[in-house]
Write a protein that holds these residues in place. Structure first.
Motif, mmCIF file in Angstrom:
data_model
loop_
_atom_site.group_PDB
_atom_site.id
_atom_site.type_symbol
_atom_site.label_atom_id
_atom_site.label_comp_id
_atom_site.label_asym_id
_atom_site.label_seq_id
_atom_site.Cartn_x
_atom_site.Cartn_y
_atom_site.Cartn_z
ATOM 1 N N GLU A 1 0.828 -1.206 0.000
ATOM 2 C CA GLU A 1 0.000 0.000 0.000
ATOM 3 C C GLU A 1 0.864 1.258 0.000
ATOM 4 O OE1 GLU A 1 -3.260 2.738 0.541
ATOM 5 O OE2 GLU A 1 -3.105 0.705 -0.257
ATOM 6 N N ALA A 2 1.935 1.243 0.784
ATOM 7 C CA ALA A 2 2.816 2.414 0.860
ATOM 8 C C ALA A 2 3.464 2.699 -0.487
ATOM 9 C CB ALA A 2 3.885 2.183 1.934
ATOM 10 N N PHE A 3 3.871 1.654 -1.186
ATOM 11 C CA PHE A 3 4.484 1.864 -2.505
ATOM 12 C C PHE A 3 3.458 2.323 -3.528
ATOM 13 C CE2 PHE A 3 8.018 -0.737 -0.813
ATOM 14 C CZ PHE A 3 9.057 0.113 -1.142
ATOM 15 N N GLU A 4 2.217 1.867 -3.399
ATOM 16 C CA GLU A 4 1.176 2.354 -4.292
ATOM 17 C C GLU A 4 0.997 3.868 -4.126
ATOM 18 O OE1 GLU A 4 -0.358 0.983 -6.679
ATOM 19 O OE2 GLU A 4 0.019 -1.153 -6.405
ATOM 20 N N ARG A 5 1.078 4.337 -2.907
ATOM 21 C CA ARG A 5 0.907 5.767 -2.640
ATOM 22 C C ARG A 5 2.163 6.562 -3.029
ATOM 23 N NH1 ARG A 5 -2.098 6.398 3.228
ATOM 24 N NH2 ARG A 5 -3.840 4.976 2.869
ATOM 25 N N TRP A 6 3.321 5.949 -2.877
ATOM 26 C CA TRP A 6 4.614 6.576 -3.199
ATOM 27 C C TRP A 6 4.712 7.976 -2.572
ATOM 28 C CZ3 TRP A 6 8.133 3.646 -6.096
ATOM 29 C CH2 TRP A 6 9.357 4.259 -6.348
ATOM 30 N N SER A 7 4.659 7.999 -1.259
ATOM 31 C CA SER A 7 4.708 9.264 -0.524
ATOM 32 C C SER A 7 5.423 9.058 0.802
ATOM 33 C CB SER A 7 3.294 9.787 -0.267
ATOM 34 O OG SER A 7 3.317 10.879 0.639
ATOM 35 N N THR B 1 4.871 10.400 3.420
ATOM 36 C CA THR B 1 3.908 10.412 4.525
ATOM 37 C C THR B 1 3.507 9.005 4.948
ATOM 38 O OG1 THR B 1 2.026 10.562 3.004
ATOM 39 C CG2 THR B 1 2.989 12.645 3.776
ATOM 40 N N CYS B 2 3.790 8.014 4.104
ATOM 41 C CA CYS B 2 3.439 6.631 4.428
ATOM 42 C C CYS B 2 4.336 6.036 5.507
ATOM 43 C CB CYS B 2 3.509 5.752 3.177
ATOM 44 S SG CYS B 2 2.217 6.119 1.972
ATOM 45 N N LEU B 3 5.396 6.723 5.869
ATOM 46 C CA LEU B 3 6.280 6.199 6.925
ATOM 47 C C LEU B 3 5.507 5.907 8.196
ATOM 48 C CD1 LEU B 3 9.534 8.374 6.624
ATOM 49 C CD2 LEU B 3 9.284 5.939 6.121
ATOM 50 N N ASP B 4 4.471 6.711 8.473
ATOM 51 C CA ASP B 4 3.724 6.562 9.718
ATOM 52 C C ASP B 4 2.983 5.240 9.814
ATOM 53 O OD1 ASP B 4 4.582 9.062 10.454
ATOM 54 O OD2 ASP B 4 2.766 10.097 9.768
ATOM 55 N N ILE B 5 2.663 4.616 8.680
ATOM 56 C CA ILE B 5 1.882 3.377 8.730
ATOM 57 C C ILE B 5 2.770 2.134 8.684
ATOM 58 C CG2 ILE B 5 -0.053 4.549 7.598
ATOM 59 C CD1 ILE B 5 0.559 2.809 5.098
ATOM 60 N N LEU B 6 4.072 2.316 8.496
ATOM 61 C CA LEU B 6 4.958 1.164 8.290
ATOM 62 C C LEU B 6 5.549 0.647 9.593
ATOM 63 C CD1 LEU B 6 6.947 2.329 5.130
ATOM 64 C CD2 LEU B 6 5.196 0.541 5.223
ATOM 65 N N PRO B 7 5.732 -0.676 9.689
ATOM 66 C CA PRO B 7 6.507 -1.222 10.802
ATOM 67 C C PRO B 7 7.906 -0.615 10.821
ATOM 68 C CG PRO B 7 5.410 -2.975 9.581
ATOM 69 C CD PRO B 7 5.235 -1.716 8.781
ATOM 70 N N GLY B 8 8.534 -0.577 11.978
ATOM 71 C CA GLY B 8 9.816 0.108 12.137
ATOM 72 C C GLY B 8 10.887 -0.324 11.165
ATOM 73 N N TYR B 9 11.040 -1.632 10.946
ATOM 74 C CA TYR B 9 12.142 -2.107 10.100
ATOM 75 C C TYR B 9 11.935 -1.753 8.633
ATOM 76 C CZ TYR B 9 9.385 -6.115 8.408
ATOM 77 O OH TYR B 9 8.443 -6.908 7.810
#
Length: 602
Positions: A372-378, A380-388
């Motif tokens: 999903e984060a790569f689909e958005r390519w932003s 701002t998606c850092l907030d939804i990702l697991p730490g690693y």
């Protein structure tokens, strides 16, 4: 899964057995063979699902990760510090003088028809010494003149050499010239067996074949069988040709990286009494000067790399910066493509992390969020990702942003957007593989191809390289590059099949997305040996298609087209002898040492 892949693994608390193709449990729909099966319809799982998972206490959920089993980097900090050679200015002066002498010799020979056969030999030497970048215009001028003068009716010496050089340069000359090699019964003349050098040239020419060129298929079978006998003959009287034969049987020129051919050919050429002293000196001085440039680039990349602290922050992933830089140098060696090499190295090592995350570490739920984060390519998606995952994602976003800013005035907006889309499509393919693994689905050969060739990676690798090639990329080339060309698919298919063959046995030891070998074995109920044989034949067919595609585009600069060809050649080196020499980095150690550590003796 790309060229650099191992295969998708699910944590041990989610393990299962694959069902045969077509045998599904309730609620699972197998992936169709077209692009309509998209992870984008699964977005409902993303943010809210991750928040639910992360809100659980450690007592409620325990994620079991598969152990990391990739070997550490064998180079450590060896390339961090760069010491500039003091004699570089003098080397540049010598190289300039030598280039001028060689250029004059080429033009003089062009005006003398009796010298045209020798002129082709000189061009062959220039290419095998990896000096093409210095004489791109002259080679184009000479071979265009030869084509205009002779067309398909070459009447000089060594027609096989003429044929190979013309096809390599994009001239679709006819293979009918080899009719003269045949006897009245349709077989090859016995006199060819006595002309070992001629037979070797015919062997090399045969690898320029296209689909349907039966005479070249037959020529390859004929020459290979006889050359293999000569290579094993300890009493063969010509050691010089014997060395050439053994090298050619390992990998023919059409499939061999020019940088690796140069490592073999420079010392070999030096031993020939007929060698051109100016060319030899130019090859050695040029190698050493460009090696200094590559050391500088590798130092810059090594400093950047240290910021990731891979052993600590990403211990499950492959630490392969130096091997990845080898990729970049192999694909675009020309010194003026420094920006391309640096950017390509960055994105490949970061996508390697992505690949290993899908293959060997992330849970299925985490991978949905990553996709999903790569689909958005932003950012701002850092907030939804697991730490690693944050370190990987931010690194890739930063690399593309840096490239975008550096080329903002080059008119490549469409190309950079295209490179991003190609990358997203690659990651969608990784997610499709994970979906199959999670659901225990064994795809058919056709379904595997639809998924697997997405993750061959040819399109995003080539497009990423194009971004750093400066004004070598014409407007026509940019328009061409933003369209998914068949030659890109050729690279992906060759990469995927070779990767599957090389990694198949090890992948059987764990739960993974099945390789094309495994799918072929199950669908057709054949042995592993037979499946690999059929897949190798498929690779040969794709090389014919790649050859055809490389003849199609007259308006695309040759250095641009050669990026795709060199990626295919790179695959042949990475998976030579059906071994994964990228994951198991000892396989590239000697080549890297020769290219980036040991200077040529002048």
């Amino acid at each position: 899964m790309m060229i650099l892949a191992s295969s998708t693994v699910i944590p041990s608390n989610q393990r299962f057995s694959f069902r045969p193709a077509g045998q599904m449990h309730d609620g699972f729909n197998p992936p169709p063979t077209d692009s309509s099966w998209s992870v984008r319809s699964d977005h409902k799982y993303s943010v809210s699902n991750y928040q639910r998972i992360t809100n659980m206490s450690s007592e409620e959920v325990q994620v079991i990760r598969p152990p990391a089993n990739f070997s550490p980097s064998i180079w450590e900090d060896q390339f961090v510090f760069y010491h500039q050679r003091g004699e570089e200015a003098e080397m540049e002066r010598i190289i300039g003088d030598l280039k001028e002498k060689v250029r004059k010799d080429l033009i003089v020979a062009l005006d003398a028809p009796v010298e045209h056969s020798n002129l082709l030999k000189t061009i062959d030497a220039i290419q095998r010494l990896n000096l093409t970048y210095s004489f791109e215009e002259e080679i184009t001028q000479v071979l265009q003149y030869i084509y205009d003068r002779y067309g398909d009716k070459w009447n000089g010496c060594n027609p096989a050499l003429w044929f190979r050089l013309m096809r390599q340069q994009g001239f679709n000359v006819s293979c009918d010239i080899f009719d003269d090699y045949m006897d009245e019964n349709g077989g090859f003349k016995e006199s060819l067996v006595k002309d070992v050098q001629g037979m070797l040239e015919l062997y090399e020419a045969a690898f320029m074949r296209l689909e349907g060129e039966i005479v070249l298929d037959d020529a390859l079978a004929f020459t290979r069988s006889h050359l293999e006998i000569i290579a094993k003959d300890a009493l063969f009287s010509n050691p010089t040709i014997s060395i050439q034969i053994k090298e050619a049987l390992k990998l023919p020129l059409q499939k061999k990286l020019p940088i690796l051919e140069a490592l073999f050919y420079i010392p070999f050429y030096e031993q020939q009494e007929s060698h051109d002293k100016n060319l030899l000196k130019l090859a050695k001085y040029g190698f050493n000067l460009i090696q200094s440039l590559h050391k500088k680039e590798l130092s810059q990349l090594s400093m950047w790399w240290k910021g990731f602290d891979v052993p600590k922050n990403l211990p499950y992933a492959r630490d392969r910066l130096v091997e990845t830089f080898f990729w970049a140098v192999a694909v675009c060696y020309d010194p003026k493509f420094s920006q391309a090499r640096i950017f390509l190295t960055k994105v490949i090592v970061l996508i390697t992390f992505v690949d290993d995350t899908y293959d060997a570490y992330g849970t299925y739920e985490e991978l949905k969020i990553f996709t999903e984060a790569f689909e958005r390519w932003s950012i701002t998606c850092l907030d939804i990702l697991p730490g690693y995952m944050k370190l990987i994602y931010k690194g890739l976003m930063d690399a593309y942003k840096e490239m975008e800013e550096s080329i903002e005035n080059e008119g490549k907006e469409d190309l950079i957007n295209c490179a991003k889309e190609f990358t997203k499509d690659f990651i969608r393919g990784l997610m499709l593989e994970a979906k199959c693994v999670n659901e225990g689905y064994m795809p058919t050969v056709e379904e595997h191809a639809a998924i697997g060739f997405k993750t061959g990676g040819g399109d995003w690798l080539i497009a990423s390289c194009f971004l750093g090639m400066g004004d070598a990329l014409s407007k026509e080339a940019i328009k061409w590059g933003v369209t998914k060309q068949p030659i890109f698919d050729c690279v992906s298919i060759i990469a995927r099949i070779q990767n599957d063959i090389a990694g198949h046995k090890k992948e059987q030891q764990r739960n993974h997305f099945p390789s094309s070998v495994e799918c072929y074995m199950r669908q057709y109920d054949v042995t592993e040996e037979y499946a690999c044989e059929m897949l190798h034949k498929k690779v040969e067919d794709v090389w014919k298609e790649l050859n055809r595609e490389s003849l199609m585009y007259k308006d695309i600069p040759r250095p641009v087209l050669m990026v795709a060809v060199n990626f295919a050649r790179l695959v042949e080196t990475l998976y030579r002898n059906d071994k994964d020499n990228f994951t198991h980095a000892e396989g590239l150690k000697d080549q890297i040492k020769s290219l980036f550590i040991d200077a040529m003796s002048i």
